[in-house]
Design a protein around this motif. Structure first.
Motif, PDB file in Angstrom:
ATOM      1  N   HIS A   1      -1.918   8.090  11.291  1.00  0.00           N
ATOM      2  CA  HIS A   1      -3.101   7.946  10.917  1.00  0.00           C
ATOM      3  C   HIS A   1      -3.739   6.559  10.730  1.00  0.00           C
ATOM      4  O   HIS A   1      -4.659   6.361  10.440  1.00  0.00           O
ATOM      5  CB  HIS A   1      -3.553   8.905   9.857  1.00  0.00           C
ATOM      6  CG  HIS A   1      -3.107  10.150   9.941  1.00  0.00           C
ATOM      7  ND1 HIS A   1      -3.964  11.159  10.388  1.00  0.00           N
ATOM      8  CD2 HIS A   1      -2.014  10.950   9.284  1.00  0.00           C
ATOM      9  CE1 HIS A   1      -3.129  12.227  10.559  1.00  0.00           C
ATOM     10  NE2 HIS A   1      -2.115  12.078   9.742  1.00  0.00           N
TER      11      HIS A   1
ATOM     12  N   THR B   1      -2.754   4.145   9.005  1.00  0.00           N
ATOM     13  CA  THR B   1      -2.800   3.846   7.647  1.00  0.00           C
ATOM     14  C   THR B   1      -2.859   2.493   7.353  1.00  0.00           C
ATOM     15  O   THR B   1      -2.010   1.795   8.137  1.00  0.00           O
ATOM     16  CB  THR B   1      -2.176   4.720   6.629  1.00  0.00           C
ATOM     17  OG1 THR B   1      -2.774   4.512   5.157  1.00  0.00           O
ATOM     18  CG2 THR B   1      -0.656   4.201   6.842  1.00  0.00           C
ATOM     19  N   GLU B   2      -3.538   1.846   6.318  1.00  0.00           N
ATOM     20  CA  GLU B   2      -3.697   0.286   6.051  1.00  0.00           C
ATOM     21  C   GLU B   2      -2.033  -0.295   5.365  1.00  0.00           C
ATOM     22  O   GLU B   2      -1.585   0.602   4.601  1.00  0.00           O
ATOM     23  CB  GLU B   2      -4.700   0.078   5.253  1.00  0.00           C
ATOM     24  CG  GLU B   2      -6.049   0.298   5.824  1.00  0.00           C
ATOM     25  CD  GLU B   2      -7.109  -0.279   4.923  1.00  0.00           C
ATOM     26  OE1 GLU B   2      -7.013  -0.925   3.784  1.00  0.00           O
ATOM     27  OE2 GLU B   2      -8.356   0.264   5.352  1.00  0.00           O
TER      28      GLU B   2
ATOM     29  N   THR C   1       0.706  -1.194   0.059  1.00  0.00           N
ATOM     30  CA  THR C   1       0.034   0.078  -0.139  1.00  0.00           C
ATOM     31  C   THR C   1       0.803   1.325   0.159  1.00  0.00           C
ATOM     32  O   THR C   1       2.238   1.246   0.336  1.00  0.00           O
ATOM     33  CB  THR C   1      -0.820  -0.099   1.182  1.00  0.00           C
ATOM     34  OG1 THR C   1      -0.081   0.170   2.455  1.00  0.00           O
ATOM     35  CG2 THR C   1      -2.055  -1.193   1.299  1.00  0.00           C
TER      36      THR C   1
ATOM     37  N   TYR D   1      -2.828  -1.648  10.643  1.00  0.00           N
ATOM     38  CA  TYR D   1      -2.851  -0.353  10.558  1.00  0.00           C
ATOM     39  C   TYR D   1      -1.634   0.337  11.127  1.00  0.00           C
ATOM     40  O   TYR D   1      -1.438  -0.316  12.230  1.00  0.00           O
ATOM     41  CB  TYR D   1      -4.109   0.246  10.993  1.00  0.00           C
ATOM     42  CG  TYR D   1      -5.331  -0.653  10.808  1.00  0.00           C
ATOM     43  CD1 TYR D   1      -5.827  -0.290   9.224  1.00  0.00           C
ATOM     44  CD2 TYR D   1      -6.195  -1.119  11.742  1.00  0.00           C
ATOM     45  CE1 TYR D   1      -6.891  -0.932   9.052  1.00  0.00           C
ATOM     46  CE2 TYR D   1      -7.335  -1.548  11.280  1.00  0.00           C
ATOM     47  CZ  TYR D   1      -7.742  -1.757   9.879  1.00  0.00           C
ATOM     48  OH  TYR D   1      -8.714  -2.276   9.528  1.00  0.00           O
TER      49      TYR D   1
ATOM     50  N   GLU E   1     -11.204   0.163  -0.172  1.00  0.00           N
ATOM     51  CA  GLU E   1     -10.131   1.484   0.333  1.00  0.00           C
ATOM     52  C   GLU E   1     -10.286   2.255  -0.826  1.00  0.00           C
ATOM     53  O   GLU E   1      -9.973   2.407  -1.906  1.00  0.00           O
ATOM     54  CB  GLU E   1      -8.660   0.790   0.246  1.00  0.00           C
ATOM     55  CG  GLU E   1      -7.966   1.603   1.162  1.00  0.00           C
ATOM     56  CD  GLU E   1      -7.373   3.162   0.490  1.00  0.00           C
ATOM     57  OE1 GLU E   1      -7.787   4.130   1.082  1.00  0.00           O
ATOM     58  OE2 GLU E   1      -6.969   3.108  -0.699  1.00  0.00           O
TER      59      GLU E   1
ATOM     60  N   GLU F   1       0.091   5.516   1.070  1.00  0.00           N
ATOM     61  CA  GLU F   1      -0.778   6.317   2.058  1.00  0.00           C
ATOM     62  C   GLU F   1      -2.127   6.014   1.594  1.00  0.00           C
ATOM     63  O   GLU F   1      -2.365   6.358   0.265  1.00  0.00           O
ATOM     64  CB  GLU F   1      -0.278   7.810   2.097  1.00  0.00           C
ATOM     65  CG  GLU F   1      -0.823   8.712   3.216  1.00  0.00           C
ATOM     66  CD  GLU F   1      -0.309   8.212   4.588  1.00  0.00           C
ATOM     67  OE1 GLU F   1      -1.039   8.237   5.641  1.00  0.00           O
ATOM     68  OE2 GLU F   1       0.978   7.932   4.623  1.00  0.00           O
ATOM     69  N   ASN F   2      -3.006   5.800   2.475  1.00  0.00           N
ATOM     70  CA  ASN F   2      -4.381   5.634   2.108  1.00  0.00           C
ATOM     71  C   ASN F   2      -5.445   6.297   3.027  1.00  0.00           C
ATOM     72  O   ASN F   2      -5.007   6.634   4.228  1.00  0.00           O
ATOM     73  CB  ASN F   2      -4.657   4.482   1.781  1.00  0.00           C
ATOM     74  CG  ASN F   2      -4.231   3.283   2.999  1.00  0.00           C
ATOM     75  OD1 ASN F   2      -4.844   3.290   3.876  1.00  0.00           O
ATOM     76  ND2 ASN F   2      -3.138   2.464   2.732  1.00  0.00           N
ATOM     77  N   ASP F   3      -6.690   6.237   3.003  1.00  0.00           N
ATOM     78  CA  ASP F   3      -7.740   6.754   3.714  1.00  0.00           C
ATOM     79  C   ASP F   3      -8.215   5.952   4.366  1.00  0.00           C
ATOM     80  O   ASP F   3      -9.236   5.024   4.073  1.00  0.00           O
ATOM     81  CB  ASP F   3      -8.947   7.436   3.109  1.00  0.00           C
ATOM     82  CG  ASP F   3      -9.819   7.935   3.633  1.00  0.00           C
ATOM     83  OD1 ASP F   3      -9.501   8.278   5.029  1.00  0.00           O
ATOM     84  OD2 ASP F   3     -10.917   8.290   3.360  1.00  0.00           O
ATOM     85  N   ASN F   4      -7.688   5.597   5.626  1.00  0.00           N
ATOM     86  CA  ASN F   4      -8.007   4.488   6.505  1.00  0.00           C
ATOM     87  C   ASN F   4      -9.409   4.515   7.099  1.00  0.00           C
ATOM     88  O   ASN F   4      -9.469   5.331   7.862  1.00  0.00           O
ATOM     89  CB  ASN F   4      -6.881   4.075   7.312  1.00  0.00           C
ATOM     90  CG  ASN F   4      -7.255   2.777   8.219  1.00  0.00           C
ATOM     91  OD1 ASN F   4      -8.269   1.960   7.906  1.00  0.00           O
ATOM     92  ND2 ASN F   4      -6.415   2.633   9.357  1.00  0.00           N
TER      93      ASN F   4
END
Length: 181
Positions: free
Chosen positions: A64, A66-67, A41, A60, A89, A43-46
């Motif tokens: 933040h 993140t996943e 992954t 996580y 995601e 950076e993502n909107d976990n």
């Protein structure tokens, strides 16, 4: 593991990954927390959905939470779970093209720096222990799972098999000699 986890993906599942048909710099943006392998992954909107779909592969971390992929899939069912995690995601933060970026040398470098992962897991464990909500409790269980995987030799064995794959173009058969980390 004599099978190719990426080859398990259907065309529909491949479209769930941000690298499908794209020329995004996913590899350069990958999170250092991902274990080496084809799935990773950025950076993502976990939304705390990754462990719902792939509890044996996703965790996580970071400021933040993140996943990231803490264990590469070991079965077709785990590949399906990662594909579902990628599909839900919302920022297309999952990728399945790690084989084009990882080299045996980079895998060995990641392994040599694994103390960073151990420290990160200790910090995540302390942070998650402050909360009793179901998602935090599940994430704390994932941290324990990753720590056990890291400490038991399971991750080292999987990485040796992955270094073999990178060099030979396939995963080793039972009994084949594995490279050192």
């Amino acid at each position: 593991m004599a099978w190719d986890p990426v080859a398990e993906l259907t065309d529909d599942e491949r479209r769930s990954f941000g690298t499908y048909g794209a020329h995004w710099p996913y590899w350069e943006e990958r999170l250092w927390r991902n274990v080496p392998g084809p799935f990773y992954t950025r950076e993502n909107d976990n939304c705390w959905t990754g462990r719902i779909e792939a509890p044996d592969n996703v965790l996580y971390g970071g400021d933040h939470f993140t996943e990231y992929v803490f264990r590469q899939p070991r079965s077709p069912a785990e590949v399906r779970g990662l594909a579902r995690a990628a599909a839900v995601e919302v920022t297309a933060g999952y990728a399945c093209d790690g084989d084009v970026g990882w080299t045996p040398g980079l895998v060995r470098e990641w392994w040599a720096a694994r103390a960073r992962s151990e420290e990160d897991l200790a910090a995540a464990s302390a942070e998650l222990a402050k909360s009793r909500d179901p998602q935090s409790v599940d994430a704390a269980a994932g941290v324990r799972q990753y720590r056990a995987y890291l400490g038991s030799g399971g991750l080292a064995a999987d990485l040796r098999a992955y270094v073999f794959r990178l060099g030979e173009g396939r995963y080793p058969e039972v009994g084949e000699r594995l490279p050192e980390l």
